[in-house]
Design an enzyme around this catalytic site. Structure first.
Site, PDB file in Angstrom:
ATOM      1  N   CYS A 111     -32.034 -36.953 -18.757  1.00 45.04           N
ATOM      2  CA  CYS A 111     -32.739 -35.713 -18.400  1.00 45.04           C
ATOM      3  C   CYS A 111     -34.256 -35.827 -18.523  1.00 45.04           C
ATOM      4  O   CYS A 111     -34.988 -34.943 -18.063  1.00 45.04           O
ATOM      5  CB  CYS A 111     -32.228 -34.564 -19.249  1.00 45.04           C
ATOM      6  SG  CYS A 111     -30.442 -34.465 -19.251  1.00 45.04           S
ATOM      7  N   HIS A 253     -37.088 -28.821 -19.089  1.00 42.45           N
ATOM      8  CA  HIS A 253     -35.746 -29.210 -18.670  1.00 42.45           C
ATOM      9  C   HIS A 253     -34.807 -28.033 -18.913  1.00 42.45           C
ATOM     10  O   HIS A 253     -34.835 -27.405 -19.972  1.00 42.45           O
ATOM     11  CB  HIS A 253     -35.295 -30.439 -19.461  1.00 42.45           C
ATOM     12  CG  HIS A 253     -33.859 -30.787 -19.236  1.00 42.45           C
ATOM     13  ND1 HIS A 253     -33.334 -30.923 -17.966  1.00 42.45           N
ATOM     14  CD2 HIS A 253     -32.839 -31.006 -20.092  1.00 42.45           C
ATOM     15  CE1 HIS A 253     -32.046 -31.216 -18.069  1.00 42.45           C
ATOM     16  NE2 HIS A 253     -31.721 -31.271 -19.344  1.00 42.45           N
ATOM     17  N   ASN A 283     -27.368 -27.301 -15.595  1.00 42.33           N
ATOM     18  CA  ASN A 283     -28.140 -28.465 -16.028  1.00 42.33           C
ATOM     19  C   ASN A 283     -27.912 -29.610 -15.038  1.00 42.33           C
ATOM     20  O   ASN A 283     -26.819 -30.155 -14.957  1.00 42.33           O
ATOM     21  CB  ASN A 283     -27.683 -28.858 -17.445  1.00 42.33           C
ATOM     22  CG  ASN A 283     -28.411 -30.079 -17.986  1.00 42.33           C
ATOM     23  OD1 ASN A 283     -29.123 -30.772 -17.253  1.00 42.33           O
ATOM     24  ND2 ASN A 283     -28.231 -30.345 -19.264  1.00 42.33           N
TER      25      ASN A 283
END
Ligand code: COA
Length: 326
Positions: A111, A253, A283
């Protein structure tokens, strides 16, 4: 030489899956998912790939910037869910968009991948090695998630985002500074095994090696994220001699709305400065930041001269933050 983002683009799979649909597949509820994560729906691939989504996002970024694919020097593609180990997804994108003059390779920093890619682009541009770079985050994570594990499969979605950066000497737009880091000792709290060792001398035991799906200790990741993200944002602000009050937007994020709220609280910053899209897309690992950046850009919420903090965190474990003047 300064680096300026001159175009952004994003691409999402067609299929939208809301929490009620998830509740038909695993033992969960819309209320649980929303309360614990902030996620309402996500996109799932019905054939879209890391490379195809990335190529679409890159073409949109090029179109917005008014540049041709042939003018790109480098494609940096952040992913941890590519269809092929070889060729890289970046090389597939290079072929798909006709970026015949570009070098291309993948980065795997989960990520944090897009932020690391942006920082790499800054270093390349500063050194004079490349002057026009596409940085892409693209994931089809739903091929790695365990669809029997309600603790993880509800969290993730598929998508891609891209930014085209260019070297320039005039104007304020630039990266002011960045911080990056990794803690491999905690790597297994968020892991996904690749192929087993399997040759005439040795056959690795699949059971002992762990499953081939994503496995996560959610609480550990949560604690890491809330501590590390605020710390690294404070560090990058100190390095760039800026204060929280100087920042126009914090583009974080998108893993969990509670993580974003905790970071805002630790920084004593107003939550309204932290744009959120995870309610709609979940996500998407390395794709979350560039997709959000593209949405903000296309909505006219980014103005030249604005100071932005971008911060990613996740598998590795890895973390990073950059300060940009848009
Ligand atoms: N629906 C309903 N119940 C669920 C569920 C779901 N989708 N997933 C887990 N549960 C249950 C658990 O089984 C557990 O039940 P029990 O108490 O009977 O054992 C209960 O909910 C609490 O589980 P827990 O894992 O302790 O919940 P949590 O409050 O820690 O929230 C996460 C779980 C995953 C939402 C949270 O830990 C998190 O967001 N962590 C960070 C993960 C992340 O962002 N990863 C990517 C980083 S890039």
């Amino acid at each position: 030489m300064r680096m300026k983002i001159i175009g952004t683009g994003s691409a999402l799979p067609q299929a939208q899956v809301d929490n009620s649909q998830m509740a038909e597949w695993v033992d969960t509820t819309d209320a649980w998912i929303r309360e614990r994560t902030g996620i309402g729906e996500r996109r799932l691939s019905t054939g879209e790939t890391v490379a195809s989504l990335a190529a679409e996002a890159c073409l949109k970024a090029l179109e917005q910037a008014g540049r041709k694919a042939e003018e790109v020097d480098l494609i940096l593609l952040a992913t941890c869910s590519a269809e092929y180990l070889c060729p890289s997804a970046a090389c597939q994108v290079q072929a798909a968009i006709g970026a015949v003059n570009a070098n291309a390779f993948d980065i795997n920093a989960a990520c944090s991948g897009f932020v690391f890619g942006l920082n790499m682009a800054q270093a390349y541009i500063q050194s004079g090695m490349y002057s026009r770079i596409l940085i892409v985050g693209s994931e089809v994570l739903t091929k790695m998630t365990d669809w029997n594990d309600r603790g993880t499969c509800v969290l993730f979605g598929d998508g891609a985002g891209a930014a085209l950066v260019e070297a320039h000497e005039e104007g304020d737009s630039r990266m002011l500074g960045c911080i990056e880091g990794a803690d491999g000792t905690k790597g297994m709290v968020l892991n996904c095994r690749s192929r087993m060792i399997d040759n005439p001398l040795f056959h690795e035991d699949r059971e002992k090696a762990g499953g081939l799906h994503l496995s996560m200790d959610g609480r550990e990741v949560y604690c890491f994220a809330t501590r590390q993200v605020a710390d690294c944002i404070n560090q990058v602000l100190k390095k760039t001699e800026l204060k929280v009050e100087d920042i126009d937007l914090f583009v974080l994020h998108q893993a969990n709305v509670r993580i974003i709220e905790a970071v805002a609280k630790k920084l004593h910053a107003d939550l309204s400065l932290f744009p959120i899209n995870l309610d709609r897309v979940g996500n998407m690992s390395s794709a979350t930041i560039p997709v959000l950046l593209d949405e903000l850009n296309r909505e006219g919420r980014l103005h030249r001269g604005d100071k932005l903090v971008l911060s990613g965190f996740g598998g590795g474990l890895t973390y990073g933050a950059s300060v940009l003047i848009w």
